[in-house]
Scaffold this motif. Structure first.
Motif, short mmCIF file in Angstrom:
data_model
loop_
_atom_site.label_atom_id
_atom_site.label_comp_id
_atom_site.label_asym_id
_atom_site.label_seq_id
_atom_site.Cartn_x
_atom_site.Cartn_y
_atom_site.Cartn_z
N ARG A 6 16.33 31.66 12.68
CA ARG A 6 17.24 31.57 11.55
C ARG A 6 18.44 32.45 11.83
NH1 ARG A 6 16.06 36.09 8.12
NH2 ARG A 6 14.14 37.04 8.85
N SER A 7 19.56 32.09 11.27
CA SER A 7 20.79 32.83 11.49
C SER A 7 20.76 34.15 10.73
CB SER A 7 21.98 31.99 11.02
OG SER A 7 23.17 32.73 11.19
N GLU A 11 27.07 32.36 6.58
CA GLU A 11 27.96 31.23 6.77
C GLU A 11 28.27 31.05 8.25
OE1 GLU A 11 31.34 31.09 4.19
OE2 GLU A 11 30.24 32.09 2.59
N VAL A 12 27.71 30.00 8.82
CA VAL A 12 27.93 29.66 10.21
C VAL A 12 28.48 28.26 10.24
CG1 VAL A 12 26.83 29.36 12.45
CG2 VAL A 12 26.01 31.13 10.91
N PRO A 13 29.60 28.03 10.94
CA PRO A 13 30.15 26.68 11.00
C PRO A 13 29.13 25.67 11.52
CG PRO A 13 31.70 28.27 11.91
CD PRO A 13 30.40 28.99 11.69
N SER A 14 29.11 24.50 10.91
CA SER A 14 28.21 23.43 11.30
C SER A 14 28.93 22.44 12.20
CB SER A 14 27.71 22.68 10.06
OG SER A 14 26.99 23.55 9.23
N GLU A 28 27.00 26.35 14.90
CA GLU A 28 27.91 26.58 16.02
C GLU A 28 27.33 27.49 17.10
OE1 GLU A 28 31.77 28.71 15.47
OE2 GLU A 28 32.54 26.69 15.81
N GLN A 29 26.58 28.50 16.75
CA GLN A 29 26.09 29.45 17.75
C GLN A 29 24.75 29.03 18.37
OE1 GLN A 29 25.61 30.04 14.52
NE2 GLN A 29 23.64 31.02 14.24
N ASP A 30 24.16 27.92 17.92
CA ASP A 30 22.86 27.48 18.42
C ASP A 30 22.88 27.14 19.90
OD1 ASP A 30 21.44 27.56 16.02
OD2 ASP A 30 21.75 25.45 15.56
N THR A 31 21.77 27.42 20.57
CA THR A 31 21.50 26.76 21.84
C THR A 31 20.73 25.49 21.46
OG1 THR A 31 19.35 27.82 22.16
CG2 THR A 31 21.29 28.95 23.12
N VAL A 32 20.62 24.57 22.40
CA VAL A 32 19.87 23.36 22.12
C VAL A 32 18.43 23.72 21.74
CG1 VAL A 32 18.97 21.22 23.14
CG2 VAL A 32 21.34 21.91 23.56
N ARG A 83 24.58 25.72 24.98
CA ARG A 83 25.01 25.80 23.57
C ARG A 83 25.32 24.40 23.07
NH1 ARG A 83 25.89 30.84 20.77
NH2 ARG A 83 25.68 32.41 22.36
N VAL A 84 24.98 24.14 21.82
CA VAL A 84 25.32 22.85 21.23
C VAL A 84 26.83 22.73 21.11
CG1 VAL A 84 23.16 22.56 19.96
CG2 VAL A 84 25.07 23.70 18.86
N ARG A 85 27.30 21.49 21.17
CA ARG A 85 28.71 21.23 20.97
C ARG A 85 28.85 19.93 20.17
NH1 ARG A 85 27.38 20.53 26.06
NH2 ARG A 85 27.69 18.49 27.02
N SER A 86 29.93 19.78 19.51
CA SER A 86 30.16 18.64 18.64
C SER A 86 29.96 17.33 19.40
CB SER A 86 31.57 18.71 18.06
OG SER A 86 31.78 17.66 17.16
N GLY A 87 29.17 16.44 18.83
CA GLY A 87 28.95 15.13 19.42
C GLY A 87 27.90 15.09 20.51
N MET A 88 27.27 16.21 20.81
CA MET A 88 26.25 16.26 21.87
C MET A 88 25.11 15.31 21.52
SD MET A 88 24.12 19.61 23.12
CE MET A 88 25.27 20.24 24.33
#
Length: 97
Positions: A6-7, A11-14, A28-32, A83-88
């Protein structure tokens, strides 16, 4: 949602990602690997193609290789190092059938 990760920030950008063909929202800060551990049952993270035994991340630093997933069409990627990125597009490695 599973409480393994958990963060620490409220507030963490989605960002939008695709998991096994379904639209999902990651942080935003997640790894896969951390995204998957927050999102799916750890017993369903991935399965061995030989024995169908469940596997999930163990070390979270790229040593154990238990976090393997398919990312944007490339199989056997270490989810803990990406790290996750938009559209992955993420696919768990679960044998069909």
């Amino acid at each position: 949602m599973h409480p393994l990760f958990r963060s620490l920030r409220d507030e963490v950008p989605s960002i939008p990602v695709d998991l096994d063909g379904e639209p999902m929202i990651a942080r935003e800060q997640d790894t896969v690997a951390s995204f998957l551990l927050r999102t799916v049952d750890p017993d369903r993270y991935r399965q061995s193609v030989v024995s169908a035994q469940s596997h999930a991340p163990l070390c979270m630093m790229g040593v154990c290789f238990e976090c393997l997933v398919e990312i944007d069409g490339q199989k056997n990627q270490q989810g803990c190092l990406v790290r996750v990125r938009s559209g992955m597009r993420i696919k768990r490695q679960i044998p069909e059938g």
